[in-house]
Design an enzyme around this catalytic site. Sequence first.
Site, PDB file in Angstrom:
ATOM      1  N   THR A 162      50.242  31.859  64.151  1.00  0.00           N
ATOM      2  CA  THR A 162      50.583  32.312  65.517  1.00  0.00           C
ATOM      3  C   THR A 162      49.708  33.530  65.849  1.00  0.00           C
ATOM      4  O   THR A 162      48.573  33.368  66.275  1.00  0.00           O
ATOM      5  CB  THR A 162      52.085  32.642  65.657  1.00  0.00           C
ATOM      6  OG1 THR A 162      52.451  33.625  64.702  1.00  0.00           O
ATOM      7  CG2 THR A 162      52.929  31.391  65.479  1.00  0.00           C
ATOM      8  N   LYS A 188      51.912  31.860  56.762  1.00  0.00           N
ATOM      9  CA  LYS A 188      51.561  32.474  58.046  1.00  0.00           C
ATOM     10  C   LYS A 188      52.498  33.671  58.234  1.00  0.00           C
ATOM     11  O   LYS A 188      53.595  33.728  57.684  1.00  0.00           O
ATOM     12  CB  LYS A 188      51.692  31.505  59.205  1.00  0.00           C
ATOM     13  CG  LYS A 188      53.052  31.003  59.543  1.00  0.00           C
ATOM     14  CD  LYS A 188      53.940  31.768  60.490  1.00  0.00           C
ATOM     15  CE  LYS A 188      53.270  32.438  61.629  1.00  0.00           C
ATOM     16  NZ  LYS A 188      54.314  33.118  62.489  1.00  0.00           N
ATOM     17  N   THR A 199      59.012  37.228  59.656  1.00  0.00           N
ATOM     18  CA  THR A 199      58.460  36.052  60.348  1.00  0.00           C
ATOM     19  C   THR A 199      57.400  35.435  59.525  1.00  0.00           C
ATOM     20  O   THR A 199      56.212  35.572  59.791  1.00  0.00           O
ATOM     21  CB  THR A 199      57.728  36.410  61.633  1.00  0.00           C
ATOM     22  OG1 THR A 199      58.589  37.098  62.442  1.00  0.00           O
ATOM     23  CG2 THR A 199      57.256  35.157  62.354  1.00  0.00           C
ATOM     24  N   GLU A 280      50.002  43.208  62.204  1.00  0.00           N
ATOM     25  CA  GLU A 280      49.484  43.387  63.563  1.00  0.00           C
ATOM     26  C   GLU A 280      48.890  44.780  63.723  1.00  0.00           C
ATOM     27  O   GLU A 280      49.579  45.789  63.581  1.00  0.00           O
ATOM     28  CB  GLU A 280      50.596  43.101  64.571  1.00  0.00           C
ATOM     29  CG  GLU A 280      50.906  41.594  64.591  1.00  0.00           C
ATOM     30  CD  GLU A 280      52.130  41.219  65.407  1.00  0.00           C
ATOM     31  OE1 GLU A 280      52.211  40.045  65.790  1.00  0.00           O
ATOM     32  OE2 GLU A 280      52.985  42.075  65.643  1.00  0.00           O
ATOM     33  N   ASN A 403      51.790  43.766  70.733  1.00  0.00           N
ATOM     34  CA  ASN A 403      53.204  43.513  70.979  1.00  0.00           C
ATOM     35  C   ASN A 403      53.709  43.930  72.346  1.00  0.00           C
ATOM     36  O   ASN A 403      54.814  43.555  72.746  1.00  0.00           O
ATOM     37  CB  ASN A 403      54.036  44.173  69.882  1.00  0.00           C
ATOM     38  CG  ASN A 403      53.898  43.394  68.606  1.00  0.00           C
ATOM     39  OD1 ASN A 403      54.242  42.221  68.567  1.00  0.00           O
ATOM     40  ND2 ASN A 403      53.345  44.030  67.586  1.00  0.00           N
ATOM     41  N   SER A 408      56.265  36.996  71.900  1.00  0.00           N
ATOM     42  CA  SER A 408      56.337  36.243  70.635  1.00  0.00           C
ATOM     43  C   SER A 408      57.652  35.502  70.527  1.00  0.00           C
ATOM     44  O   SER A 408      58.606  35.826  71.195  1.00  0.00           O
ATOM     45  CB  SER A 408      56.172  37.174  69.448  1.00  0.00           C
ATOM     46  OG  SER A 408      57.347  37.888  69.203  1.00  0.00           O
TER      47      SER A 408
END
Lengths: 408, 408
Positions: A162, A188, A199, A280, A403, A408
């Site tokens: 993602t 992932k 996640t 991230e 973000n 998301s």
Amino acid sequence: MAKITKVSPLAPAAFPDLPVIDGVTFSTVAAGVKYTGRTDVMLAHCVPGTTIAGTFTRSATRSAPVLDCQAKLGGPSDDGAAILVNSGNSNAFTGRNGLAATDAIVQATAKATGIPAARVFTASTGVIGEPLPFERITAKLSELNDTLSADRMADAARAIMTTDTYPKGASATCDIHGKEVKIAGFAKGSGMIAPDMATMLVYIFTDARINQAALQALTSQACDETFNCITVDSDTSTSDSLLVAATGTSGVDATSDPGFQAALHDVMLDLAHQVVRDGEGATKFVEIVVTGAVDNASAKTHGLSIANSPLVKTAIAGEDPNWGRVVMAVGKSGAPADRDTLSIWFGDTLVAENGWVSPDYVEADAAAHMKSDHIRIRVDCGMGDGTATVWTCDLTHGYIEINADYRS
Amino acid sequence: MAKITKVSPLAPAAFPDLPVIDGVTFSTVAAGVKYTGRTDVMLAHCVPGTTIAGTFTRSATRSAPVLDCQAKLGGPSDDGAAILVNSGNSNAFTGRNGLAATDAIVQATAKATGIPAARVFTASTGVIGEPLPFERITAKLSELNDTLSADRMADAARAIMTTDTYPKGASATCDIHGKEVKIAGFAKGSGMIAPDMATMLVYIFTDARINQAALQALTSQACDETFNCITVDSDTSTSDSLLVAATGTSGVDATSDPGFQAALHDVMLDLAHQVVRDGEGATKFVEIVVTGAVDNASAKTHGLSIANSPLVKTAIAGEDPNWGRVVMAVGKSGAPADRDTLSIWFGDTLVAENGWVSPDYVEADAAAHMKSDHIRIRVDCGMGDGTATVWTCDLTHGYIEINADYRS
């Protein structure tokens, strides 16, 4: 949605060469669940006899596919197994429609592959709370089943990404009574990463033979020492799933083999580190070692408090050896600590001891370490024998960029 | 250290006019503890008979002045009290030298003011782990004592600022049996803010007469409902202190007066909100109301989990009504939740209910609310009668800028 085009500076140089695991085949397809111009569904097909173990998010708001997988673990392995994963939509917090979508995908996968629905494991990752257009996935199942191939694990790793900036794969081999057993897998995950699975989706395959209960025990323990010791942002997803599938095709029983246990741990740790390295906005990989805590659980509590502290993470981003923030994070963790027995190292530099800055401390030494992209922080509590190691990344403008814009 | 020149966009229009509290005088001085060109020490002098209550950080690595204050609470009030606060250096994690520095400041304050050392309360705020140059402070105590004045509370509020972009003051009055009682106070704090007091210093004064035990009970309760319900970044400081001083000079006994209790609560809530509004990098003030939890504690746990979630906070910064992240935060909080009974509102817009997006939901409505600088999120758990309200701010590039460069 923010365009994420830049690969993390902490990414490995290349995707590793993964060995073929006898008994498992993969296929991928671009179903257009949400993304365009890329694959977003992967199917893994495992031969009869494959045992499956798994660990999942402990969120109280778990997604429909997570609940479905949890109910299926430990079922009979005679008929093989299938794993069907889509990216782009997590099918989480989608109410009754979420269960219906999962069921439709499971049934379609069972029909296409000939594997009973009770042995079809699914996962969905991406946006929360929007209806999953499952018809786009079920429409592709014949094509997926027709294109299964043993050498497509890397493609599968790519299809489930993602916000990941690179696909994540790892493998290991071990020798059991003179015969080689292989383990290979992929993951992932880049944000919403915290203990209790975050996640992340992780799929690991081995040709070892091992019964489900033994595989589950090994998987749970290795997960506690790897994926449950990483954090990017302290947020925990509703969809985290890790599955380990043992096909048994090597004919080698790995049930109580310490070499197999170590190899499985190594693959999980490699993948867990790759998830952190794709955190991230991450520009630094951070290893936090806590020693001398009253027990291991306290050490982990301190370690995660440091790893999750926005002030510690921004100081690291700023290459500031700000050990005062480390003290703060230890103090707030809730686990026992004594200010005056704490010692703190940045890299190999002893910064603080006996409740104060070390008399030999030269800030330039710690500051030099902070320039590295692999930061090591060690805290000794001076209280007992408890130890833990956790891993995280820094908190940067990149995290905010990704973000504040990406749904998301 | 980053230059912080821009006042928070959420700041009040002006510092309020604070009433003089009879029996308390203030002075400030530029001692050059760390900053130049500004005041950095404040002295408050309270008349004999003043009772003092307080609440402090629960950090296991509390600073020397916090430990000193905690030991002194509840002492006899016959000889008045002094409060001496410096900014620029927190004297936290400074080992034996920290205790010695605190002691030197206490003794010098006692000597200059004539108030016994047992009634001198100090606090230090700023960088952690560096030796406090206490001589710069003690050298100024005569000057501080000579310049005490009843109308200098606003100056005192300015002297204790660190990364604050504006001074924070609040006041209230209440009527007890036809006589007016005044409450006024000030606070500092903008980052490292989380429940259990965070990096905050708060000083509140009243001319009410109230015994120490009663004042402590009111203070602790009001703090639980105000300062312990705000969070900027989930980080908890080693130095947080709140003191309430009741001089008794009005002659009015406020011991069991509900109006006094409400007024004290209001002053604390006003100051707590001002701290959030000065959250490092904040562009939005966020109110999170949780209802329908199994109990109040669970409601607060959910509320703080939402308020501390980096993904929720960045979504708010991006003006994205991303209720999926709210679900995620409820799910990870650890308190009981049922995905399928959750309802979520952004502003007055019902976004999600019965485990999914509301059938009447129009994203434009929620998106319009997200443009506001006062965001209201409400979550109903659909499980019981537990409620809580917490306050936070968004997570922006400004937070990263301030904390990646500033050695706090």
